[in-house]
Design a protein around this motif. Structure first.
Motif, PDB file in Angstrom:
ATOM      1  N   LEU A 206      59.047  69.138   5.019  1.00  0.00           N
ATOM      2  CA  LEU A 206      59.759  70.093   4.180  1.00  0.00           C
ATOM      3  C   LEU A 206      60.462  71.140   5.031  1.00  0.00           C
ATOM      4  O   LEU A 206      61.662  71.395   4.859  1.00  0.00           O
ATOM      5  CB  LEU A 206      58.786  70.770   3.217  1.00  0.00           C
ATOM      6  CG  LEU A 206      59.413  71.885   2.360  1.00  0.00           C
ATOM      7  CD1 LEU A 206      60.186  71.290   1.199  1.00  0.00           C
ATOM      8  CD2 LEU A 206      58.370  72.859   1.858  1.00  0.00           C
ATOM      9  N   ILE A 207      59.745  71.783   5.930  1.00  0.00           N
ATOM     10  CA  ILE A 207      60.319  72.866   6.730  1.00  0.00           C
ATOM     11  C   ILE A 207      61.427  72.350   7.638  1.00  0.00           C
ATOM     12  O   ILE A 207      62.483  72.989   7.781  1.00  0.00           O
ATOM     13  CB  ILE A 207      59.214  73.567   7.540  1.00  0.00           C
ATOM     14  CG1 ILE A 207      58.230  74.272   6.605  1.00  0.00           C
ATOM     15  CG2 ILE A 207      59.823  74.566   8.528  1.00  0.00           C
ATOM     16  CD1 ILE A 207      58.855  75.354   5.748  1.00  0.00           C
ATOM     17  N   ARG A 208      61.220  71.186   8.226  1.00  0.00           N
ATOM     18  CA  ARG A 208      62.265  70.631   9.092  1.00  0.00           C
ATOM     19  C   ARG A 208      63.509  70.277   8.274  1.00  0.00           C
ATOM     20  O   ARG A 208      64.635  70.489   8.716  1.00  0.00           O
ATOM     21  CB  ARG A 208      61.740  69.394   9.833  1.00  0.00           C
ATOM     22  CG  ARG A 208      62.633  68.935  10.977  1.00  0.00           C
ATOM     23  CD  ARG A 208      61.913  67.932  11.865  1.00  0.00           C
ATOM     24  NE  ARG A 208      60.744  68.499  12.511  1.00  0.00           N
ATOM     25  CZ  ARG A 208      60.800  69.232  13.628  1.00  0.00           C
ATOM     26  NH1 ARG A 208      61.961  69.478  14.207  1.00  0.00           N
ATOM     27  NH2 ARG A 208      59.685  69.698  14.163  1.00  0.00           N
ATOM     28  N   GLY A 209      63.290  69.788   7.066  1.00  0.00           N
ATOM     29  CA  GLY A 209      64.432  69.468   6.221  1.00  0.00           C
ATOM     30  C   GLY A 209      65.195  70.693   5.756  1.00  0.00           C
ATOM     31  O   GLY A 209      66.416  70.661   5.593  1.00  0.00           O
ATOM     32  N   GLU A 210      64.480  71.802   5.547  1.00  0.00           N
ATOM     33  CA  GLU A 210      65.126  73.032   5.087  1.00  0.00           C
ATOM     34  C   GLU A 210      65.807  73.794   6.220  1.00  0.00           C
ATOM     35  O   GLU A 210      66.887  74.369   6.037  1.00  0.00           O
ATOM     36  CB  GLU A 210      64.089  73.939   4.408  1.00  0.00           C
ATOM     37  CG  GLU A 210      63.571  73.404   3.087  1.00  0.00           C
ATOM     38  CD  GLU A 210      64.653  73.283   2.032  1.00  0.00           C
ATOM     39  OE1 GLU A 210      65.220  74.314   1.636  1.00  0.00           O
ATOM     40  OE2 GLU A 210      64.943  72.149   1.614  1.00  0.00           O
ATOM     41  N   SER A 213      66.131  71.039  12.943  1.00  0.00           N
ATOM     42  CA  SER A 213      65.351  71.067  14.189  1.00  0.00           C
ATOM     43  C   SER A 213      65.771  72.196  15.108  1.00  0.00           C
ATOM     44  O   SER A 213      64.942  72.823  15.789  1.00  0.00           O
ATOM     45  CB  SER A 213      65.487  69.720  14.915  1.00  0.00           C
ATOM     46  OG  SER A 213      64.955  68.681  14.138  1.00  0.00           O
ATOM     47  N   GLU A 214      67.070  72.495  15.143  1.00  0.00           N
ATOM     48  CA  GLU A 214      67.560  73.511  16.078  1.00  0.00           C
ATOM     49  C   GLU A 214      67.022  74.900  15.719  1.00  0.00           C
ATOM     50  O   GLU A 214      66.478  75.615  16.576  1.00  0.00           O
ATOM     51  CB  GLU A 214      69.086  73.530  16.091  1.00  0.00           C
ATOM     52  CG  GLU A 214      69.653  74.527  17.095  1.00  0.00           C
ATOM     53  CD  GLU A 214      71.181  74.493  17.157  1.00  0.00           C
ATOM     54  OE1 GLU A 214      71.766  75.384  17.801  1.00  0.00           O
ATOM     55  OE2 GLU A 214      71.780  73.570  16.542  1.00  0.00           O
ATOM     56  N   LEU A 215      67.151  75.301  14.448  1.00  0.00           N
ATOM     57  CA  LEU A 215      66.673  76.624  14.048  1.00  0.00           C
ATOM     58  C   LEU A 215      65.155  76.695  14.141  1.00  0.00           C
ATOM     59  O   LEU A 215      64.600  77.717  14.554  1.00  0.00           O
ATOM     60  CB  LEU A 215      67.137  76.952  12.632  1.00  0.00           C
ATOM     61  CG  LEU A 215      66.784  78.356  12.118  1.00  0.00           C
ATOM     62  CD1 LEU A 215      67.371  79.433  13.034  1.00  0.00           C
ATOM     63  CD2 LEU A 215      67.265  78.553  10.692  1.00  0.00           C
ATOM     64  N   LEU A 216      64.483  75.616  13.785  1.00  0.00           N
ATOM     65  CA  LEU A 216      63.024  75.594  13.881  1.00  0.00           C
ATOM     66  C   LEU A 216      62.601  75.779  15.338  1.00  0.00           C
ATOM     67  O   LEU A 216      61.628  76.493  15.631  1.00  0.00           O
ATOM     68  CB  LEU A 216      62.495  74.272  13.325  1.00  0.00           C
ATOM     69  CG  LEU A 216      60.985  74.179  13.077  1.00  0.00           C
ATOM     70  CD1 LEU A 216      60.503  75.291  12.150  1.00  0.00           C
ATOM     71  CD2 LEU A 216      60.634  72.809  12.493  1.00  0.00           C
ATOM     72  N   GLY A 217      63.344  75.180  16.259  1.00  0.00           N
ATOM     73  CA  GLY A 217      63.064  75.360  17.683  1.00  0.00           C
ATOM     74  C   GLY A 217      63.271  76.791  18.131  1.00  0.00           C
ATOM     75  O   GLY A 217      62.486  77.322  18.931  1.00  0.00           O
ATOM     76  N   MET A 223      58.305  82.933  18.709  1.00  0.00           N
ATOM     77  CA  MET A 223      56.842  83.069  18.686  1.00  0.00           C
ATOM     78  C   MET A 223      56.261  82.953  20.106  1.00  0.00           C
ATOM     79  O   MET A 223      55.382  83.738  20.492  1.00  0.00           O
ATOM     80  CB  MET A 223      56.232  82.013  17.773  1.00  0.00           C
ATOM     81  CG  MET A 223      56.660  82.132  16.305  1.00  0.00           C
ATOM     82  SD  MET A 223      56.086  83.641  15.515  1.00  0.00           S
ATOM     83  CE  MET A 223      54.356  83.227  15.246  1.00  0.00           C
ATOM     84  N   THR A 224      56.749  82.001  20.870  1.00  0.00           N
ATOM     85  CA  THR A 224      56.261  81.832  22.243  1.00  0.00           C
ATOM     86  C   THR A 224      56.517  83.084  23.058  1.00  0.00           C
ATOM     87  O   THR A 224      55.662  83.511  23.853  1.00  0.00           O
ATOM     88  CB  THR A 224      56.944  80.615  22.894  1.00  0.00           C
ATOM     89  OG1 THR A 224      56.652  79.445  22.132  1.00  0.00           O
ATOM     90  CG2 THR A 224      56.460  80.429  24.327  1.00  0.00           C
ATOM     91  N   GLY A 225      57.697  83.691  22.857  1.00  0.00           N
ATOM     92  CA  GLY A 225      58.028  84.921  23.569  1.00  0.00           C
ATOM     93  C   GLY A 225      57.094  86.065  23.247  1.00  0.00           C
ATOM     94  O   GLY A 225      56.955  87.007  24.043  1.00  0.00           O
TER      95      GLY A 225
END
Length: 599
Positions: A206-210, A213-217, A223-225
């Motif tokens: 669901l989240i990947r479809g919404e 992949s680029e924005l999710l990355g 978050m990593t930062g």
């Protein structure tokens, strides 16, 4: 925006027109609910008058009274007279002058006046937009129709309160502004948040479809930062107003402790719907609607979303989808629902410890994803909100009448096609399962082909449906929607919600324009009911028990609810407990009963 430009719609001409139109509605609806009792005038053709509490102010107007005590008031005829002189029309003054008759308490009155002022400002804004004829709008696309609706709920006088919105918010987020919105995305720690979904949906897909992949990355990098792992969190889409005005302040502690992390705006442009907190994806119409929490007071409720309610939402939708898929009658009508496929909610532990379950403080951070109806369309079909059937343009043109003309069908045949698609599944759901919807104009989408209603789509499922039959099986996860309703008011789910709160207005729109005579309208409704009952002899006992051809039914008054308590009109866990019943209405289909049910 320049502060003067922000209020450029508030001109004397627009304000006078907005007051006249809303006063027309106020006189009509308050008379319908028997808060006001218009007196006939001998010297005024079709003339009536109502008087202020102290008798010093008189409102004179011309009107016709149609079925269901529907007051069809001529807006141009309204005159306000005080001290022998005609005075400007002002709905706020009207409410103050009639506060005793309307039962407005000292506590409710100022808030109600604020809602009236906001409703007037909304109308003034709509009047400042370029005019579009009903005939042109009838051929427009789904979202153009959605943004051009001139009414809120047809029954509520203070229908666009939106207390909490400033004028800048209005211009950004009101559906009539049709301004593209980018939702804000927040990461919520899984220790405080819950994501649930339908059986055929999972979080990652669901989240990947919404988001893609680029924005999710990019969100994962944020978050990593911060030294955090996105996998420890769930993502929640948030209304921008809610972020700037509520979450960033009221949830400051959770943000500071990184239980909540703001990731930024999404890429897709969304358009606010008539329900104000629901968004259509304008960038990709095949993607889900997103319904967000919005702590704005509008039409008797704070428009939040309960995190607790969200947990059961997908299960309720799965159950309803299975009922529709397995039922012969519902399949024949081609009824569909756009499922709420996933939901997410955040629990603020301090507010939960400090409040009861119905508190607005528990409804500030949640969201759901609802299917889009666009991918279900066949070639040549288009969508329109059912609210559009009541739409009248500035010249008095009717969108429903335009659809009848486009269809090439006799008006009676067009109406029957619509009723077969809309009313029949409501009747069957009630009689076969004790299942009721909230089927007002904003909650139903029409699928049109050449002006003809081919089928309907119901939406807003988990918060709006209820099951009144103890014998109807429900999974434990959906048991929340079972309610206890006294038997003598159960049929009001049809009489009030369908007959009085929608068909009453459609009848007036069509009969006033000579499209369909009033008798023919209600006879066609009766024929639709009779045809359904003839097709289901196995439910004859239920038809006798809940008689749709009864001579009259209780008048359930919605404005009275708002006038009594405009902070929370109804406890959703006990919907019948708040009913304001005042006398009865003559049932307009009773005289068309073909055969006595006990014959």
């Amino acid at each position: 925006m320049n502060p003067r430009d922000a209020v450029r719609h508030l001109t004397p001409e627009n304000w006078e027109r907005a007051n006249r139109l809303l006063l027309q509605k106020a006189i009509a609806e308050f008379s319908h609910e028997r808060l006001l009792t218009p007196e006939p005038l001998a010297d005024f053709e079709h003339g009536f008058a109502v008087h202020s509490d102290d008798g010093s102010v008189e409102y004179r107007f011309s009107a016709k009274v149609l079925a269901l005590n529907h007051w069809q008031v001529d807006a141009e005829s309204i005159v306000r007279v005080a001290d022998g002189h005609e005075q400007p029309l002002d709905v706020a003054d009207f409410c103050i002058e009639m506060r005793g008759a309307l039962g407005l308490s000292d506590q409710v009155l100022p808030v109600y006046l604020e809602e009236i002022g906001s409703t007037l400002a909304s109308t003034a804004y709509k009047l400042s937009k370029p005019a579009i004829s009903a005939a042109e709008l009838a051929r427009a696309d789904f979202q153009r129709i959605e943004s051009e609706m001139t009414e809120g709920h047809p029954t509520f006088v203070a229908g666009n309160g939106r207390i909490g919105f400033g004028v800048d918010d209005f211009r950004q987020y009101a559906p009539e502004a049709a301004c593209p919105v980018h939702l804000i995305w927040i990461a919520a720690h899984r220790d405080h948040a819950a994501f649930t979904s339908c059986a055929d949906t999972d979080y990652e897909s669901l989240i990947r479809g919404e988001l893609g992949s680029e924005l999710l990355g990019l969100f994962a990098d944020v978050m990593t930062g911060l030294g955090l792992d996105l996998d420890d969190y769930v993502l929640i889409p948030v209304h921008p107003w809610q972020w700037w005005n509520k979450l960033s302040v009221t949830f400051a502690g959770d943000i500071a402790r990184q239980r909540l992390v703001c990731l930024g705006a999404g890429d897709d442009e969304h358009l606010a719907q008539q329900s104000i907190r629901t968004f259509f994806n304008a960038a990709d119409p095949s993607k889900h609607y997103v319904k967000t929490a919005l702590s704005v007071l509008n039409m008797g409720f704070m428009r939040g979303l309960s995190a607790a309610y969200m947990e059961a939402t997908p299960a309720i939708n799965d159950w309803l989808a299975s009922v529709i898929a397995d039922d012969v009658v519902l399949k024949r009508t081609r009824l569909s629902v756009i499922r709420e496929r996933a939901a997410v909610g955040y629990r603020h532990r301090q507010f939960e410890a400090a409040t009861e379950s119905s508190s607005p403080y528990r409804k500030m951070l949640a969201a759901l994803w609802r299917e889009s109806p666009v991918p279900t369309l066949e070639a040549g079909q288009r969508l329109a909100t059912m609210a559009s059937l009541l739409h009248v343009d500035r010249e008095g043109g009717s969108l429903a009448a335009a659809l009848v003309a486009e269809s090439g069908l006799a008006a009676e045949v067009w109406l029957r096609r619509y009723l077969d698609a809309y009313l029949t599944p409501l009747l069957h759901s009630f009689y076969a399962y004790g299942l009721v919807f909230m089927p007002h104009g904003e909650n139903v989408i029409l699928v049109l082909d050449g002006g003809v209603v081919e089928r309907v789509i119901f939406k807003d499922i988990a918060e709006e449906i209820a099951v009144m039959n103890a014998s109807t099986p429900l999974p434990a996860s959906a048991e929340r929607i079972r309610v206890e309703v006294p038997e003598d008011v159960r049929l009001l789910s049809v009489f009030t919600d369908v007959f009085d709160c929608f068909l009453r207005y459609l009848n007036a729109v069509l009969s006033e324009r000579g499209v369909l005579a009033e008798d023919v309208f209600w006879r066609t409704v009766a024929e639709c009911v009779q045809a359904y009952q003839d097709s289901m002899p196995q439910l004859a006992a239920e038809f006798r028990r809940f008689d749709l051809f009864a001579p009259d039914f209780a008048l359930s008054c919605l404005n009275r609810l708002q006038l009594r308590n405009n902070q929370q009109m109804v406890d959703l866990s006990d919907p019948s407990g708040a009913l304001q019943l005042v006398g009865t209405l003559e049932n307009p289909v009773a005289r068309f009963r073909r055969d006595p049910l006990d014959g």
